[in-house]
Every structure is written in C-alpha cells, then in structure tokens.
Design a protein around this motif. Structure first.
Motif, short mmCIF file in Angstrom:
data_model
loop_
_atom_site.label_atom_id
_atom_site.label_comp_id
_atom_site.label_asym_id
_atom_site.label_seq_id
_atom_site.Cartn_x
_atom_site.Cartn_y
_atom_site.Cartn_z
N ARG A 188 0.72 -0.97 0.41
CA ARG A 188 -0.08 0.08 0.00
C ARG A 188 0.92 1.11 -0.24
NH1 ARG A 188 -5.05 1.22 2.22
NH2 ARG A 188 -5.76 -0.97 2.71
N ASN A 189 0.42 2.39 -0.36
CA ASN A 189 1.12 3.52 -0.87
C ASN A 189 -0.09 4.61 -0.70
OD1 ASN A 189 2.89 5.42 0.67
ND2 ASN A 189 3.92 5.24 -2.26
N SER A 190 0.22 5.88 0.27
CA SER A 190 -0.92 7.07 -0.46
C SER A 190 -0.53 7.95 -0.73
CB SER A 190 -1.82 7.20 0.98
OG SER A 190 -0.58 7.46 2.73
N ILE A 191 -1.70 9.40 -0.86
CA ILE A 191 -0.83 10.28 -0.86
C ILE A 191 -2.11 10.78 -0.64
CG2 ILE A 191 -1.44 12.54 -2.26
CD1 ILE A 191 -0.31 10.30 -4.58
N ARG A 192 -1.38 11.91 0.64
CA ARG A 192 -3.10 13.76 1.46
C ARG A 192 -3.11 14.31 0.42
NH1 ARG A 192 -2.48 15.32 7.86
NH2 ARG A 192 -3.91 14.96 8.16
N MET A 193 -3.85 14.72 0.83
CA MET A 193 -4.27 16.33 -0.05
C MET A 193 -5.39 17.00 1.09
SD MET A 193 -6.48 14.55 -3.40
CE MET A 193 -8.10 13.79 -3.20
N THR A 194 -5.68 18.18 0.55
CA THR A 194 -6.08 19.26 1.64
C THR A 194 -7.81 19.60 0.63
OG1 THR A 194 -4.99 21.11 0.96
CG2 THR A 194 -4.09 20.34 2.74
N HIS A 195 -8.40 19.35 1.15
CA HIS A 195 -9.82 20.43 0.63
C HIS A 195 -9.26 21.75 -0.51
CE1 HIS A 195 -13.40 21.65 -0.12
NE2 HIS A 195 -13.40 22.38 0.29
N TRP A 196 -8.32 22.38 0.54
CA TRP A 196 -8.01 23.93 -0.52
C TRP A 196 -7.86 23.00 -1.66
CZ3 TRP A 196 -6.76 23.48 5.50
CH2 TRP A 196 -7.27 23.79 5.88
N GLN A 205 -8.14 3.17 -3.18
CA GLN A 205 -8.58 3.39 -1.90
C GLN A 205 -9.24 5.14 -1.05
OE1 GLN A 205 -7.56 0.73 0.76
NE2 GLN A 205 -9.30 -1.12 0.50
N ALA A 206 -10.47 5.35 -1.04
CA ALA A 206 -10.06 6.41 -0.34
C ALA A 206 -10.28 6.57 0.92
CB ALA A 206 -11.11 7.61 -1.07
N ALA A 207 -9.97 7.23 1.95
CA ALA A 207 -9.66 6.80 3.47
C ALA A 207 -11.56 7.89 3.61
CB ALA A 207 -8.72 7.38 3.83
N MET A 250 -13.36 15.22 10.45
CA MET A 250 -14.52 15.88 11.10
C MET A 250 -15.29 16.84 10.11
SD MET A 250 -15.62 16.73 14.93
CE MET A 250 -14.79 15.66 15.07
N TYR A 251 -14.38 17.98 9.34
CA TYR A 251 -14.44 18.76 8.94
C TYR A 251 -14.36 18.92 7.43
CZ TYR A 251 -15.50 20.43 13.44
OH TYR A 251 -15.30 20.96 15.41
N GLY A 252 -13.47 17.69 7.25
CA GLY A 252 -13.61 17.38 5.55
C GLY A 252 -12.03 18.14 4.85
N ARG A 253 -11.66 18.88 5.97
CA ARG A 253 -10.66 19.54 5.31
C ARG A 253 -9.49 18.69 5.05
NH1 ARG A 253 -9.10 23.76 10.12
NH2 ARG A 253 -10.81 24.96 10.04
N PHE A 254 -8.74 17.52 5.07
CA PHE A 254 -7.85 17.19 4.40
C PHE A 254 -8.62 15.61 4.12
CE2 PHE A 254 -6.12 19.30 7.87
CZ PHE A 254 -5.00 19.76 7.46
N ARG A 255 -8.06 15.46 3.42
CA ARG A 255 -8.71 13.73 2.30
C ARG A 255 -6.96 13.13 2.09
NH1 ARG A 255 -12.38 15.52 -1.95
NH2 ARG A 255 -12.98 13.75 -2.39
N SER A 281 -5.05 5.99 -1.52
CA SER A 281 -4.32 4.96 -1.01
C SER A 281 -5.20 4.25 -2.33
CB SER A 281 -4.52 4.65 -0.06
OG SER A 281 -3.05 3.51 0.44
N TRP A 282 -3.39 3.18 -2.25
CA TRP A 282 -3.47 1.94 -3.58
C TRP A 282 -3.24 1.10 -2.52
CZ3 TRP A 282 0.52 -1.73 -3.96
CH2 TRP A 282 1.82 -1.23 -4.42
N MET A 283 -3.82 0.12 -2.60
CA MET A 283 -3.33 -1.13 -2.49
C MET A 283 -3.49 -2.87 -3.12
SD MET A 283 -5.00 -4.49 -0.03
CE MET A 283 -6.80 -4.00 0.21
#
Length: 214
Positions: A9-17, A192-194, A198-203, A206-208
């Motif tokens: 697995r590996n993932s990328i984190r991104m912001t709502h902004w 996959q999407a995590a 709580m406020y949807g600021r971070f998304r 990930s691939w698995m």
C-alpha cells in the motif's frame, strides 16, 4: 514450496483547499500518480522469482568467436563480454526445447521479457537483419521483433538490468516457459479513499494490493 502474501500500500494526502483552488482535478492527478507507482511496485515484486531462476545464460567470447557460459545455481557463470545475438537466441531455444524440454508459455511459444539494450542488441544483429531485410522490412522499421523461432518479445524498463558487461552497456532478459511463477491474490488492486476527517479539510487516497508471488 511456499508463497508468502503481504499487503502492499501507499497513499497521498491532500487538502480540501488544494481541490478548491486548483484549476485541474487534484483527485485525478493523484489517482494517476498512485496507479503508476503501484505498477512499478508490483512489477518489482513479481520480478523477484523470475530473476532468481536456476539456469543463467551469459554471452562470452567475441563476435568473431562466440561462446557462452551456462550456470545452474542462480548466479552467472561468467561476465558478459559481448552483446546478445541471434546465435545466442538459437542456443537458448535448443536448450529450452531439447535439453530441458520446457513446455511453451502460450501454446508452443515462449515469451522473452527483455530490457531496452537487450532488445536493441537483437534488433541490430546483422545476421538477423540480413534474414529479415526483404520479407519483414516494415516490422524492422517499426522496432518489432515479432515471432523469432517461436518466441514473443516484450520490452521492460523498470526492473531488468540495463548496464551489464565489462563496459556496462549490455542488457538483461528472462525467457519464460509454462507456469514459471505462481501468484496468490487475497485482495485485487484497488484505489481507496479514506474516511474524511471531521470537517473535510484533509483527504487521503491510497492504492492497495494484497498478495504474493513465488
């Protein structure tokens, strides 16, 4: 034998902004990046059992007096001293069909997965060029090797060594017959999407893949 399965697995984190202010889709770009990274990773995982085969063929001698070294313990019996040629391919065909009696991978045909320099050495081999000059001119110009004595060729530029030999200018290849490697898949490849915060600021995307090769 045994086959061990693991979760990859590996993932990328991104912001709502980033999604709001970007003119292009951040999600699409990250999905493409994750898919490409997964392809390279799974390719490396699958390559391990292929590249640890017992029989290794090494071109030796010089072009005017060709020879080869054959080892049976998974390590090269010598260092390559010249480019791979059509003469070497014919030797391998005789070994696979005669000495080892290896069944074909697709029907009676074998598959060869080669690095860019390995395939270039075959394409520029003068004996092969002379044979195919008139009958298969379009194929030569298109850079296709096609069917060569019952072997299909595939180019690979991620795992195989492309700097072998005394001067580091020779390539590596793997010849494949029937059932060379098994794959166990517990869970198929998936993006996959995590669950959002709580406020949807971070998304988080990930691939698995969960499985193994042996």
């Amino acid at each position: 034998g045994t086959c061990t399965v693991k979760e990859y697995r590996n993932s990328i984190r991104m912001t709502h902004w980033a999604s709001v202010y970007s003119e292009l889709s951040v999600e699409d770009a990250n999905i493409i990046a994750l898919t490409n990274e997964a392809r390279r990773t799974l390719d490396r995982i699958a390559s391990v059992p292929f590249r640890t085969a017992d029989v290794i063929y090494t071109p030796t001698g010089v072009n005017s007096a060709k020879s080869f070294a054959l080892s049976y313990n998974g390590t090269p019996g010598a260092q390559a001293t010249r480019e791979f040629s059509y003469w070497d391919h014919q030797n391998i065909m005789d070994l696979m069909r005669g000495t080892f009696n290896i069944p074909g991978y697709i029907g009676d045909d074998y598959v060869c997965v080669g690095s860019t320099k390995f395939l270039r050495s075959l394409r520029t081999d003068q004996e092969l060029v002379t044979i195919r000059r008139y009958e298969q001119g379009k194929q030569i110009l298109a850079g296709e090797l096609g069917d060569l004595e019952g072997t299909r060729f595939v180019r690979e530029n991620n795992v195989l060594n492309n700097s072998l030999g005394l001067n580091g200018v020779l390539g590596e290849a793997v010849y494949i017959g029937a059932d060379p490697v098994i794959m166990l898949e517990i869970h198929p490849f998936e993006i996959q999407a995590a669950v959002g915060d709580m406020y949807g600021r971070f998304r988080l995307l990930s691939w698995m893949w969960w499985g193994g090769y042996s």
